[in-house]
Design an enzyme around this catalytic site. Sequence first.
Site, PDB file in Angstrom:
ATOM      1  N   LYS A  30      76.561  -0.180 -25.123  1.00 34.89           N
ATOM      2  CA  LYS A  30      76.813   1.178 -25.611  1.00 34.89           C
ATOM      3  C   LYS A  30      76.320   2.173 -24.568  1.00 34.89           C
ATOM      4  O   LYS A  30      75.217   1.998 -24.023  1.00 34.89           O
ATOM      5  CB  LYS A  30      76.035   1.387 -26.909  1.00 34.89           C
ATOM      6  CG  LYS A  30      76.444   0.427 -28.020  1.00 34.89           C
ATOM      7  CD  LYS A  30      77.806   0.763 -28.510  1.00 34.89           C
ATOM      8  CE  LYS A  30      78.164  -0.148 -29.666  1.00 34.89           C
ATOM      9  NZ  LYS A  30      79.398   0.304 -30.311  1.00 34.89           N
ATOM     10  N   ASP A  75      81.133   0.941 -24.684  1.00 36.09           N
ATOM     11  CA  ASP A  75      81.628   1.671 -25.856  1.00 36.09           C
ATOM     12  C   ASP A  75      80.844   2.975 -25.948  1.00 36.09           C
ATOM     13  O   ASP A  75      79.615   2.955 -26.017  1.00 36.09           O
ATOM     14  CB  ASP A  75      81.425   0.827 -27.130  1.00 36.09           C
ATOM     15  CG  ASP A  75      82.120   1.447 -28.333  1.00 36.09           C
ATOM     16  OD1 ASP A  75      82.169   0.784 -29.386  1.00 36.09           O
ATOM     17  OD2 ASP A  75      82.613   2.587 -28.218  1.00 36.09           O
ATOM     18  N   GLU A 105      85.457   2.060 -24.030  1.00 35.88           N
ATOM     19  CA  GLU A 105      85.941   2.199 -25.403  1.00 35.88           C
ATOM     20  C   GLU A 105      85.601   3.584 -25.949  1.00 35.88           C
ATOM     21  O   GLU A 105      84.451   4.042 -25.850  1.00 35.88           O
ATOM     22  CB  GLU A 105      85.288   1.123 -26.278  1.00 35.88           C
ATOM     23  CG  GLU A 105      85.848   0.958 -27.652  1.00 35.88           C
ATOM     24  CD  GLU A 105      85.163  -0.171 -28.425  1.00 35.88           C
ATOM     25  OE1 GLU A 105      84.476  -1.012 -27.825  1.00 35.88           O
ATOM     26  OE2 GLU A 105      85.304  -0.182 -29.660  1.00 35.88           O
ATOM     27  N   ASP A 141      89.465   2.876 -30.260  1.00 40.04           N
ATOM     28  CA  ASP A 141      88.929   2.244 -31.467  1.00 40.04           C
ATOM     29  C   ASP A 141      89.113   3.241 -32.614  1.00 40.04           C
ATOM     30  O   ASP A 141      90.153   3.246 -33.269  1.00 40.04           O
ATOM     31  CB  ASP A 141      87.455   1.882 -31.209  1.00 40.04           C
ATOM     32  CG  ASP A 141      86.712   1.384 -32.447  1.00 40.04           C
ATOM     33  OD1 ASP A 141      85.530   1.037 -32.316  1.00 40.04           O
ATOM     34  OD2 ASP A 141      87.307   1.353 -33.544  1.00 40.04           O
ATOM     35  N   LYS A 174      90.615  -3.501 -35.502  1.00 42.78           N
ATOM     36  CA  LYS A 174      89.641  -3.886 -36.539  1.00 42.78           C
ATOM     37  C   LYS A 174      90.390  -3.899 -37.871  1.00 42.78           C
ATOM     38  O   LYS A 174      90.975  -2.877 -38.267  1.00 42.78           O
ATOM     39  CB  LYS A 174      88.494  -2.878 -36.632  1.00 42.78           C
ATOM     40  CG  LYS A 174      87.604  -2.834 -35.402  1.00 42.78           C
ATOM     41  CD  LYS A 174      86.454  -1.856 -35.611  1.00 42.78           C
ATOM     42  CE  LYS A 174      85.555  -1.796 -34.396  1.00 42.78           C
ATOM     43  NZ  LYS A 174      84.433  -0.843 -34.582  1.00 42.78           N
TER      44      LYS A 174
HETATM   45  O1  LIG Z   1      80.340  -6.312 -34.786  1.00 45.67           O
HETATM   46  C1  LIG Z   1      79.728  -6.209 -33.695  1.00 45.67           C
HETATM   47  O2  LIG Z   1      79.263  -7.159 -33.095  1.00 45.67           O
HETATM   48  C2  LIG Z   1      79.499  -4.831 -33.115  1.00 45.67           C
HETATM   49  C3  LIG Z   1      80.685  -3.984 -33.315  1.00 45.67           C
HETATM   50  C4  LIG Z   1      80.511  -2.655 -32.685  1.00 45.67           C
HETATM   51  O3  LIG Z   1      80.224  -2.541 -31.517  1.00 45.67           O
HETATM   52  C5  LIG Z   1      80.711  -1.492 -33.510  1.00 45.67           C
HETATM   53  C6  LIG Z   1      80.796  -1.591 -34.850  1.00 45.67           C
HETATM   54  C7  LIG Z   1      80.896  -0.403 -35.626  1.00 45.67           C
HETATM   55  C8  LIG Z   1      80.760   0.806 -35.062  1.00 45.67           C
HETATM   56  C9  LIG Z   1      80.357   0.933 -33.664  1.00 45.67           C
HETATM   57  O4  LIG Z   1      78.984   0.964 -33.525  1.00 45.67           O
HETATM   58  C10 LIG Z   1      80.852  -0.208 -32.803  1.00 45.67           C
HETATM   59  C11 LIG Z   1      82.254   0.094 -32.350  1.00 45.67           C
HETATM   60  O5  LIG Z   1      82.578   1.278 -32.294  1.00 45.67           O
HETATM   61  O6  LIG Z   1      82.998  -0.821 -31.988  1.00 45.67           O
HETATM   62 MG   LIG Z   2      83.973   0.965 -30.833  1.00 47.10          MG
END
Ligand SMILES: O=C(O)CCC(=O)C1=CC=C[C@@H](O)[C@@H]1C(=O)O
Ligand SMILES: [Mg+2]
Length: 367
Positions: A163, A188, A213, A238, A262
């Site tokens: 992140k 991300d 991302e 995303d 997702k």
């Molecule tokens: O499920 C995982 O291993 C982490 C997924 C992830 O990075 C995220 C999940 C939900 C919100 C965000 O923080 C982030 C994303 O944006 O992809």
């Molecule tokens: Mg994301």
Amino acid sequence: MKIIEAQLSIIKMPLRSPFSTSLSKVTEREAIIIEISDEEGRVGLGEAVPFSTPWYTEETVKTAYHMLKDILLPIIFQQPIQHPREVSKSFEAIRGNHMAKSGIETAIWDLYAKQQRKPLWELVGGVRDRVPAGVVVGTQDPKEAIENIAMYLQEGYKRVKVKIKPGNDYHLLNEIRKHYPTLDLMVDANSAYSLNDVKVLQALDEFQLLMIEQPLGIDDIVEHSILQEKIKTPICLDESIVSLHDAKSAIHLKSCGVINIKIGRVGGLWNAIQMHDLCIANNIKVWCGGMIEFGISKAHNIALATKSGFTIPGDISSSSRYWEEDIISPEIIVRNGEIKAPTGFGIGYEVNKSRLEKVTLYKEIFS
Ligand SMILES: O=C(O)CCC(=O)C1=CC=C[C@@H](O)[C@@H]1C(=O)O
Ligand SMILES: [Mg+2]
């Protein structure tokens, strides 16, 4: 397919370690487990994955529970379903609430696969019996991130996501690249940047990232198109992509080179399958995103990720990445960087009933 009973359970579990993003620090996770039964006593499993507060999308566990109990389940009980692909159509008059819709729709896919006596991944057109595992580093501290990456590489993960946010991007990536110059690495941003940050984002091109991302606004497609022309790193969308229309717009405007699909965010497995097909037909890469979820949602992700277009490792990690003990049996295990698609019917995992009972805050049965 006649559903005679549905059980909704709100569950809560602490994460093994905090998960920090540019938006929020997640230390515990609630979700809604959906169990639907047919007349022969088969049970379809689904998981609605909104967070407890609306930091990622506008949905929360409470809004989703209301939608499932008062709006969506009554529709499902009234209208017999021939095939799970019809469920999203039957919800068309209901605006938004994609994660609530996805929770019940995925349970129906699981039940249908069990009725057809097929693994769900075969039913959705999977072409591989295993999926590559990707992992997300939950800290933005460079030293901790490097320690975590070493641990995850030991566990065999093939792709790492970190992140970033303004003020914690170049230095973090520079430190990681010093230790791991050839690692399949992506970032991300969770919408932490704006078009005022073009120079900062251009500087990240030197790190040869797989993608960046969601750098800009959560509902933006136009400015991402402007940014993509100015940076070499492929943009992955995303939060911006919640519908097929959004995906078509992003493709038309060349806003991204990759889309994170997702199941919860796009309103269910059928929508996810159609988005996969649309992206592949337009040379947009896809991977299966995660939601820091429990094993039932992850099992649906595994089934989706067996489809041909999912060549990039998704945010599909082991049960132990977040949980001391998951709510499914067996748990999801990463071996040599892969997760084997289960051979059992439906999602191929059972509910760990004692664990589910232990972490259930509240449940109701409807018929
Ligand atoms: O499920 C995982 O291993 C982490 C997924 C992830 O990075 C995220 C999940 C939900 C919100 C965000 O923080 C982030 C994303 O944006 O992809
Ligand atoms: Mg994301």
